[in-house]
Enzyme design. Structure first.
Site, mmCIF file in Angstrom:
data_model
loop_
_atom_site.group_PDB
_atom_site.id
_atom_site.type_symbol
_atom_site.label_atom_id
_atom_site.label_comp_id
_atom_site.label_asym_id
_atom_site.label_seq_id
_atom_site.Cartn_x
_atom_site.Cartn_y
_atom_site.Cartn_z
ATOM 1 C CG HIS A 76 -2.173 -0.811 1.004
ATOM 2 N ND1 HIS A 76 -3.322 -0.341 0.415
ATOM 3 C CD2 HIS A 76 -2.403 -2.104 1.294
ATOM 4 C CE1 HIS A 76 -4.213 -1.309 0.369
ATOM 5 N NE2 HIS A 76 -3.686 -2.399 0.895
ATOM 6 C CE LYS B 256 -3.518 10.661 2.903
ATOM 7 N NZ LYS B 256 -4.246 10.098 1.740
ATOM 8 C CB THR C 201 -10.329 5.163 -2.393
ATOM 9 O OG1 THR C 201 -10.095 5.447 -1.008
ATOM 10 C CG2 THR C 201 -9.581 3.892 -2.792
ATOM 11 C CE LYS D 102 -14.162 6.787 -0.500
ATOM 12 N NZ LYS D 102 -13.572 7.107 0.831
ATOM 13 C CE LYS E 16 -6.879 13.940 -0.116
ATOM 14 N NZ LYS E 16 -6.774 12.874 -1.057
ATOM 15 N NE ARG E 17 -5.295 9.828 9.911
ATOM 16 C CZ ARG E 17 -5.193 8.990 10.927
ATOM 17 N NH1 ARG E 17 -6.129 8.085 11.146
ATOM 18 N NH2 ARG E 17 -4.162 9.056 11.745
#
Ligand SMILES: *Cc1c(COP(=O)(O)O)cnc(C)c1O
Length: 882
Positions: A405, A620, A725, A729, A614-615
């Site tokens: 991952h 990120k 992901t 969405k 998101k986290r």
């Protein structure tokens, strides 16, 4: 901390429980003619009582009221929304249980090869709405609940999220379970039943993240069935003594705890198939250490019970970072040992030779967390089944599959050798045996186990460095076990989760293994999401419009998502476009309503909604986003009011949790909250730019945010986001994507067309070189990126409160800038400008939105699960009919 339980422990006799048959998994006996015999009693009497449940509205209200009276022991006059939710849930659960029974009986009868998905995290969210949708009973229950004086919307809001996961990895597991049942594939999930899920996030007035426990089981959980008859012993610590030259050993002493099963029903959409998610709870082994009691050491005697229960007490709140806590290692072993014992017991009921195990079971390792399953299966096969090493290794390497991952170095799991030696002495022996045996030979398939052995040394003679790179053990103080290497060599196949990421796995972290074992072992399965939850459930109006437009029942297109392409011609249909835009607008108002209810803040719904949820993680780059917001604010401040009026108005939403020990991520939250405090109150700009940090991000919050977004941000440094992901969405709900050329963003752009996404930033191949430049040829930020330097200076100068507080965060950009904010800032700002420009042409924007949704078919988790089933697990559909 080791609590050694005396083997002479007395109390209730400790029966050997390893191979106890549970009461599920039995088949009816057959008579001489091969017909199933009725087991007991009057068959007619039984059969008339065994009728399925009636699902007309009248029967539904009866069933709900029955649960109000009996299960809850309540009356109409003391029934509140929570009680009504519980009664409705129990009534729906009755339907699930019947389907579950039928499915499991069918699996036992047909004895197909099954797949098992081992994941430390399952981020399920709420269940009631999803169960109603999958059973096709939503309208009936809505009506029935209304007749009883409640509203289905209020009742659905009573449910707490099952939040047994951190983020994407856990949500992926949940989407795959939904798809497995919908595709009628025999798959079970295995995980842990944490007493406390992911922490609840609170934000203090200063903007600090506070963490509160998530006691999600406080009110009974109607969605699980305790299986007190499914129990296994799991051992920790103790001694492992080798018995002979064949690698056999005996592991004794130490601490033994019990693993108890809880089953969660996973209904398929439009099928009767109801799969199972089995979650383990740890409990102390009953029995007293009488010696301790006699010595008056009551606390010592009950200590073992405390530590046993601790194992499944809490989900570790780390995402993409590891830290070597002993309890986490115990969680991993507890879960893999219990799951494997359960899978082996099920296989043994088939009465097949153990060498056929890989023909009946495929076990998917979701990241390296369950890698101990590899030495554990070796232990069982060698020490308990008494197989020789090669036969055992052949079985193991044909059973497991490993999904990587991440390629982030800090996220690659390593465990100190001394810790494993202490907690799992037998497994450390086995890992050492794998090391010594594999450096000389390597067996790849069962058939060549005894014949053709290829050796790393023979293939690459005198390449000591390569051997060291590939070793399972990393030298150092202390030595550490590299779990990704163990997972790789112990598996039949390895995959990444998007094309780019799978390429990076093959060319970076597992390159040596590709050169040694051949490229065919290393594949790709691009992640997917379930369109049931992430379109039909979270955006019912859009779902209805799609069905009406395609002239297809939703049961058709929700299971063949490529049918969405049929929307493409309607970009030219004015009425359709208008309706499409109106639904987006209502979803924005729904979100604004939610923000007003929860935070008491009024949101301007006539602005572009820009969402990053998101986290919180440096890779990120939420920091890039908030610095971009500040840049926009400063630009607006410098404009005349007349000029400001021409700018596209924007509302920015952030949500996400930071790991409690992740200082820089928490500081980013603090900056976002304080920027919001200042900007939202500035009369010059507040009509044009506002931002909100919505606390406690969860699946349920995502379900409100995603349908409301015009644009969403997926802006990781190139090469760092394996797939993502949430990007899928948003696009499925007609939100456009602003992102870097990373993860699944690339494949989304390939599908929807590059003209419908907003890409910016450096590409993956440039990243290494840029980092090198930062280290060895740094250019002052003022020179390299003046716009960014100005923003940082304003923060330092205290525009958003004490600038001092933010120095450590700002310094990550000023010094080293590992995530390349200074390299990407200008193109990021330019991309935001292009978004504004595109949004100004509202007709064209709607067309882009429709085209995006229309081309998202590939990203259904049904496609992904079928790829795993065909190209990895080799399992087939097992239809279930009444
Ligand atoms: C989908 C989802 C994620 C994953 O988001 P990414 O942006 O892909 O990291 C995380 N948390 C929740 C609650 C989700 O629904």
């Amino acid at each position: 901390m080791t609590s050694t339980i005396d083997p002479k422990t007395i109390g209730r006799p400790t029966r050997p429980r390893r191979h106890v048959r549970s009461l599920t998994g039995f088949l009816p006996e057959k008579d001489a003619a091969g017909k199933e015999k009725w087991p007991r009693g009057d068959e007619k009497e039984w059969r008339s009582a065994l009728r399925g449940l009636d699902t007309d509205v009248g029967s539904i209200t009866k069933s709900v009221v029955h649960h109000v009276q009996t299960s809850l022991a309540r009356q109409p006059h003391n029934l509140d929304d929570l009680g009504a939710y519980q009664a409705a849930a129990l009534s729906v659960r009755d339907n699930l249980i019947l389907n579950w029974n039928e499915t499991q009986l069918q699996y036992t009868r047909k004895a197909p090869k099954r797949a098992y998905y081992l994941s430390l995290e399952f981020l399920m969210g709420r269940t009631l709405d999803n169960a109603l949708l999958n059973l096709g009973l939503k309208d009936e229950y809505k009506d029935g609940i209304k007749r009883l004086g409640f509203s289905i919307e209020d009742i659905l809001e009573q449910e707490r999220d099952a939040a047994l996961g951190n983020g994407g990895l856990g949500r992926l597991a949940a989407c795959y379970l939904d798809s497995s049942a919908s595709q009628e594939l025999p798959l079970w999930g295995y995980g842990l039943r944490y007493k406390y899920g992911i922490f609840q996030q609170l934000i203090s007035p200063e903007g600090n993240q506070l963490e509160a426990p998530d006691p999600w089981l406080e009110h009974q959980n109607p969605w699980e069935l305790p299986r007190l008859d499914v129990v296994y012993d799991v051992r920790f610590y103790g001694q492992a003594e080798r018995l002979d030259g064949k690698g056999r050993a005996q592991w004794t002493g130490g601490q033994e705890v019990l693993a108890i099963a809880y089953d969660v029903m996973i209904p398929g959409y439009g099928t009767q198939t109801t799969n199972n998610l089995r979650l383990w709870e740890s409990r102390p082994k009953r029995g007293f250490d009488l010696n301790s009691f006699n010595a008056g050491n009551y606390e010592g005697a009950v200590e073992s019970s405390n530590s046993a229960e601790a194992i499944t007490s809490v989900l570790y709140p780390n995402d993409h970072t590891t830290f070597g806590k002993e309890l986490r290692l115990k969680q991993q072993y507890f879960w893999t040992a219990a799951s494997l014992a359960d899978i082996l017991r099920r296989f043994k009921n088939l009465d097949k030779p153990i060498t056929e195990f890989p023909e009946y079971a495929a076990i998917q390792l979701n990241d390296t967390h369950p890698t101990l399953a590899i030495p554990e299966l070796m232990r069982v096969l060698i020490d308990e089944e008494e197989l020789d090493w090669n036969t055992a290794w052949g079985i193991v390497t044909n059973t497991f599959f490993y999904t990587n991952h991440t390629v982030l170095p800090e996220a690659l799991e390593k465990w100190p050798v001394p810790l494993i030696e202490h907690v799992l002495p037998r497994h450390m022996q086995i890992i050492y045996d794998i090391v010594s045996l594999r450096s000389f030979f390597l067996t790849r398939t069962l058939s060549d186990a005894s014949s053709s052995r290829t050796s790393v040394e023979r293939k690459f003679p005198h390449d000591r460095e390569r051997l060291a790179r590939m070793s399972l053990i990393e030298e150092g103080q202390p030595k550490q076990v590299r779990m990704a290497h163990l997972a790789c060599i112990g598996s039949r196949k390895v995959n990444g989760v998007a094309e780019l990421h799978s390429d990076l796995v093959r060319t970076t972290i597992l390159k040596d293994f590709v050169e040694f074992e051949g490229i065919s072992k290393f594949g790709n399965v691009t992640n997917g999401i379930t369109p049931r939850r992430w379109l039909d459930q979270c955006n019912p109006e859009l779902s209805a419009l799609i069905s009406k437009t395609l002239k297809l029942d939703k049961t058709v297109w929700l299971k063949d998502l490529t049918k969405l392409e049929g929307l493409l011609p309607f970009t030219e249909d004015k009425a359709f476009c208008k309706e499409w835009a109106a639904i987006k607008q209502r979803n924005k108002e729904r979100l604004a309503h939610h923000v007003e209810l929860t935070l008491g803040l009024k949101v301007n719904t006539n602005a572009l909604f820009d969402v990053q949820i998101k986290r919180l993680h440096e890779y990120k780059r939420q920091t890039l986003n908030i610095l971009g917001v500040i840049h926009r604010y400063l630009t607006l401040k410098n404009m005349t009011p007349a000029k400001r009026k021409k700018v596209v108005n924007r509302v920015v939403f952030f949500a996400g949790k930071a790991a409690p020990a992740y200082y820089i991520a928490k500081l980013t939250i603090r900056l976002i909250v304080n920027v919001a405090r200042i900007i939202n109150a500035d009369p010059d700009t507040k009509d044009h730019l506002t931002l909100y940090f919505l606390p406690d991000y969860s699946v349920s919050l995502a379900e409100v945010l995603i349908p409301a977004s015009n644009i969403s941000q997926h802006i990781s440094t190139a090469g760092t986001e394996a797939s993502g992901t949430s990007n899928m969405k948003f696009c499925l709900n007609g939100g456009l994507l602003l992102g870097t050329v990373d993860g699944a963003n690339i494949e989304i752009a390939e599908e929807v067309g590059e003209s419908n996404v907003f890409f910016f930033g450096h590409l993956t191949p440039a990243v290494e070189d840029l980092r090198f430049q930062h280290l060895y040829h740094p250019v002052p930020l003022e020179q390299k990126c003046p716009a960014l330097a100005h923003v940082l200076n304003q923060v330092s100068a205290g525009l958003f409160g004490d600038g001092h507080v933010y120095e450590p965060l700002l310094n990550t950009v000023r010094q080293g800038d590992y995530y390349l904010l200074s390299d990407d800032f200008d193109s990021y700002i330019a991309a935001l400008g292009m978004v504004d420009e595109a949004y100004s042409d509202s007709e064209e924007w709607v067309k882009k939105s429709i085209r995006t949704t229309a081309k998202m078919g590939k990203f259904s988790s049904d496609r992904a699960i079928n790829e795993y089933a065909e190209s990895y697990w080799n399992i087939e559909k097992v239809p279930v009919t009444k």
